[in-house]
Design a protein around this motif. Structure first.
Motif, mmCIF file in Angstrom:
data_model
loop_
_atom_site.group_PDB
_atom_site.id
_atom_site.type_symbol
_atom_site.label_atom_id
_atom_site.label_comp_id
_atom_site.label_asym_id
_atom_site.label_seq_id
_atom_site.Cartn_x
_atom_site.Cartn_y
_atom_site.Cartn_z
ATOM 1 N N ARG A 97 -2.982 -2.387 -22.539
ATOM 2 C CA ARG A 97 -1.689 -2.195 -21.863
ATOM 3 C C ARG A 97 -1.346 -0.715 -21.793
ATOM 4 O O ARG A 97 -0.962 -0.190 -20.746
ATOM 5 N N THR A 98 -1.483 -0.015 -22.903
ATOM 6 C CA THR A 98 -1.180 1.421 -22.955
ATOM 7 C C THR A 98 -2.104 2.210 -22.040
ATOM 8 O O THR A 98 -1.684 3.109 -21.311
ATOM 9 N N LEU A 99 -3.373 1.830 -22.062
ATOM 10 C CA LEU A 99 -4.385 2.541 -21.284
ATOM 11 C C LEU A 99 -4.118 2.434 -19.783
ATOM 12 O O LEU A 99 -4.120 3.439 -19.051
ATOM 13 N N ILE A 100 -3.874 1.203 -19.309
ATOM 14 C CA ILE A 100 -3.717 1.034 -17.858
ATOM 15 C C ILE A 100 -2.371 1.591 -17.376
ATOM 16 O O ILE A 100 -2.265 2.087 -16.249
ATOM 17 N N ASN A 101 -1.333 1.531 -18.228
ATOM 18 C CA ASN A 101 -0.061 2.126 -17.817
ATOM 19 C C ASN A 101 -0.180 3.643 -17.730
ATOM 20 O O ASN A 101 0.359 4.273 -16.813
ATOM 21 N N ALA A 102 -0.891 4.241 -18.682
ATOM 22 C CA ALA A 102 -1.085 5.699 -18.640
ATOM 23 C C ALA A 102 -1.832 6.104 -17.368
ATOM 24 O O ALA A 102 -1.570 7.149 -16.780
ATOM 25 N N ALA A 103 -2.757 5.245 -16.952
ATOM 26 C CA ALA A 103 -3.567 5.577 -15.780
ATOM 27 C C ALA A 103 -2.836 5.314 -14.466
ATOM 28 O O ALA A 103 -3.016 6.049 -13.492
ATOM 29 N N PHE A 104 -2.004 4.272 -14.431
ATOM 30 C CA PHE A 104 -1.484 3.817 -13.139
ATOM 31 C C PHE A 104 -0.003 4.082 -12.879
ATOM 32 O O PHE A 104 0.398 4.148 -11.719
ATOM 33 N N VAL A 105 0.825 4.174 -13.901
ATOM 34 C CA VAL A 105 2.264 4.315 -13.650
ATOM 35 C C VAL A 105 2.530 5.568 -12.824
ATOM 36 O O VAL A 105 2.048 6.657 -13.129
ATOM 37 N N GLY A 106 3.276 5.380 -11.744
ATOM 38 C CA GLY A 106 3.595 6.478 -10.835
ATOM 39 C C GLY A 106 2.573 6.689 -9.751
ATOM 40 O O GLY A 106 2.803 7.442 -8.807
ATOM 41 N N ALA A 107 1.429 6.012 -9.852
ATOM 42 C CA ALA A 107 0.372 6.210 -8.848
ATOM 43 C C ALA A 107 0.673 5.378 -7.607
ATOM 44 O O ALA A 107 1.168 4.256 -7.691
ATOM 45 N N LYS A 108 0.358 5.948 -6.432
ATOM 46 C CA LYS A 108 0.473 5.190 -5.188
ATOM 47 C C LYS A 108 -0.592 4.095 -5.191
ATOM 48 O O LYS A 108 -1.736 4.329 -5.589
ATOM 49 N N SER B 206 0.820 -1.216 0.000
ATOM 50 C CA SER B 206 0.000 0.000 0.000
ATOM 51 C C SER B 206 0.851 1.261 0.000
ATOM 52 O O SER B 206 0.368 2.340 -0.323
ATOM 53 N N ARG B 207 2.141 1.146 0.389
ATOM 54 C CA ARG B 207 3.018 2.313 0.400
ATOM 55 C C ARG B 207 3.849 2.421 -0.873
ATOM 56 O O ARG B 207 4.629 3.340 -1.031
ATOM 57 N N SER B 208 3.706 1.454 -1.769
ATOM 58 C CA SER B 208 4.476 1.455 -3.006
ATOM 59 C C SER B 208 3.721 2.195 -4.108
ATOM 60 O O SER B 208 2.554 2.531 -3.960
ATOM 61 N N ALA B 209 4.427 2.425 -5.206
ATOM 62 C CA ALA B 209 3.800 3.026 -6.381
ATOM 63 C C ALA B 209 4.010 2.088 -7.569
ATOM 64 O O ALA B 209 4.888 1.229 -7.564
ATOM 65 N N VAL B 210 3.177 2.243 -8.590
ATOM 66 C CA VAL B 210 3.245 1.383 -9.776
ATOM 67 C C VAL B 210 4.397 1.843 -10.674
ATOM 68 O O VAL B 210 4.486 3.018 -11.025
ATOM 69 N N ARG B 211 5.265 0.915 -11.018
ATOM 70 C CA ARG B 211 6.312 1.227 -11.983
ATOM 71 C C ARG B 211 5.871 0.815 -13.389
ATOM 72 O O ARG B 211 6.097 1.539 -14.355
ATOM 73 N N HIS B 212 5.236 -0.351 -13.501
ATOM 74 C CA HIS B 212 4.806 -0.822 -14.827
ATOM 75 C C HIS B 212 3.732 -1.888 -14.659
ATOM 76 O O HIS B 212 3.723 -2.640 -13.689
ATOM 77 N N LEU B 213 2.814 -1.927 -15.612
ATOM 78 C CA LEU B 213 1.810 -2.990 -15.686
ATOM 79 C C LEU B 213 1.946 -3.671 -17.043
ATOM 80 O O LEU B 213 1.843 -3.023 -18.084
ATOM 81 N N GLU B 214 2.187 -4.961 -17.020
ATOM 82 C CA GLU B 214 2.311 -5.716 -18.271
ATOM 83 C C GLU B 214 1.068 -6.581 -18.447
ATOM 84 O O GLU B 214 0.527 -7.123 -17.477
ATOM 85 N N VAL B 215 0.596 -6.663 -19.684
ATOM 86 C CA VAL B 215 -0.559 -7.502 -19.999
ATOM 87 C C VAL B 215 -0.152 -8.451 -21.123
ATOM 88 O O VAL B 215 0.308 -8.017 -22.180
ATOM 89 N N VAL B 216 -0.312 -9.742 -20.873
ATOM 90 C CA VAL B 216 0.082 -10.761 -21.855
ATOM 91 C C VAL B 216 -1.129 -11.634 -22.150
ATOM 92 O O VAL B 216 -1.806 -12.104 -21.228
ATOM 93 N N GLN B 217 -1.409 -11.852 -23.443
ATOM 94 C CA GLN B 217 -2.553 -12.707 -23.808
ATOM 95 C C GLN B 217 -2.123 -14.170 -23.753
ATOM 96 O O GLN B 217 -1.207 -14.600 -24.458
ATOM 97 N N LEU B 218 -2.784 -14.932 -22.880
ATOM 98 C CA LEU B 218 -2.491 -16.361 -22.750
ATOM 99 C C LEU B 218 -3.407 -17.189 -23.643
ATOM 100 O O LEU B 218 -3.004 -18.235 -24.149
#
Length: 348
Positions: free
Chosen positions: A182-193, A130-142
């Motif tokens: 992938r682009t959408l969620i990284n734009a929204a979350f990267v750097g967010a607490k 909860s004290r960390s921030a998002v650096r990257h979110l990767e999405v892979v199609q399985l």
């Protein structure tokens, strides 16, 4: 020299000798080993006052005295400063930790190092999500309806989740919905607490393109679960064999419950929740609320800085050992290692 100052010197000498020898300390031994500038008879008088005030006690029929929890507390509180480690000791810490490959390796090396430096049990808490921030979110199609979502935090923590998603309908020709997601969620979350994630998930659902809404809705549930409701904190423990070095003298009747508490981790995690960066906490014997720790001392400190906030640590680290502990050396080692671990994670 004032009587109070001399008695403090006598108490300090008793603590130092008892920590190093594990034998009750007598007035003759103090006079021989320490330049206190007074006779053994005066030292005996000072020891009688210290015993009357509860700082030392006489174990069984021994002629010597040992410090009480109150005596150790007085000694720790009167330390003028935590002595810094030598440059050789600092270089050894850097060399040992510098070769770490990832977060897991950093923390595993840290508990090994602290256990070796202090000859006590070492504990370190994984960075609190909860004290960390998002650096990257990767999405892979399985598969057509299955995605792997990988969260990487700024502290190097990695969380993976498999998400079942509905088939994408009405996608524009030539589009790649997974890449867009992938682009959408990284734009929204990267750097967010991570603690602020819930609001961002709601915003994302409102603003996502129509053809991605099914994917976003499915992934959002997993993001909320991973970011907003992180699982139980984890703790690494090392050096438990060090608890047996002093035998029954160090832990009269308390070693088994202490080992069980360390294994359960909940009690230690509660202690770690109180730490701040740079401020070394020492909790001695009966000061520890949990009965399993009443024969032990805990020296702990926060490491890292959550979101650049100086008074909020990413996690805690420290050592657990007998009250008969080298407090100045242990406090110095814990603080130095915490500082270096914080620097490593900030640079990673």
């Amino acid at each position: 020299m004032a009587h109070e100052e001399r008695r403090l010197q006598v108490l300090r000498a008793i603590v130092q000798d008892y920590v190093s020898t594990n034998d009750p300390v007598g007035s003759k031994a103090l006079a021989a080993r320490h330049d206190l500038g007074v006779s053994p008879a005066t030292i005996r008088n000072d020891m009688a006052v210290l015993e009357e005030e509860g700082y030392i006690t006489q174990p069984h029929t021994s002629a010597g005295r040992v410090p009480t929890d109150k005596g150790y507390r007085f000694f720790v509180d009167r330390l003028s400063a935590i002595k810094p480690l030598s440059s050789a000791e600092r270089r050894a810490i850097e060399r040992f930790l510098d070769g770490a490959l990832d977060l897991d390796d950093v923390l595993a090396r840290t508990v090994r190092l602290l256990a070796q430096l202090t000859r006590n049990v070492a504990v370190i808490q994984y960075p609190t999500l909860s004290r960390s921030a998002v650096r990257h979110l990767e999405v892979v199609q399985l598969a057509t309806t299955r995605l792997l979502v990988v969260l990487i935090t700024d502290t190097g923590r990695v969380e993976q989740r498999v998400v079942e998603v509905p088939p994408v309908v009405d996608a524009p020709a030539g589009s790649d919905p997974v890449a867009e997601l992938r682009t959408l969620i990284n734009a929204a979350f990267v750097g967010a607490k991570l603690a602020d994630a819930a609001v961002k998930v709601a915003d994302l659902l409102d603003t996502a393109p129509a053809h991605l809404r099914g994917l976003v809705a499915a992934v959002s549930a997993t993001l909320v679960e991973t970011l907003v409701e992180p699982g139980e904190d984890r703790l690494l423990v090392g050096g438990t064999a060090n608890l047996t070095r002093g035998g029954a003298l160090d832990f009269p009747g308390t070693l088994r419950p202490l080992l069980e508490a360390l294994e359960e981790q909940v009690v230690v995690l509660r202690l770690m929740g109180e730490v701040a960066p740079g401020a070394v906490l020492v909790s001695i014997g009966e000061e520890n609320e949990h009965h399993s720790f009443t024969g032990a001392s805990v020296v702990s400190v926060g490491y890292g800085s959550a979101g650049g906030t100086a008074d909020l640590a990413l996690g805690g680290l420290g050592v657990v050992g007998p009250t008969r502990m080298d407090y100045p050396g242990t406090m110095a080692a814990v603080r130095a290692v915490a500082r270096y671990v914080g620097q490593l994670l900030a640079e990673s």
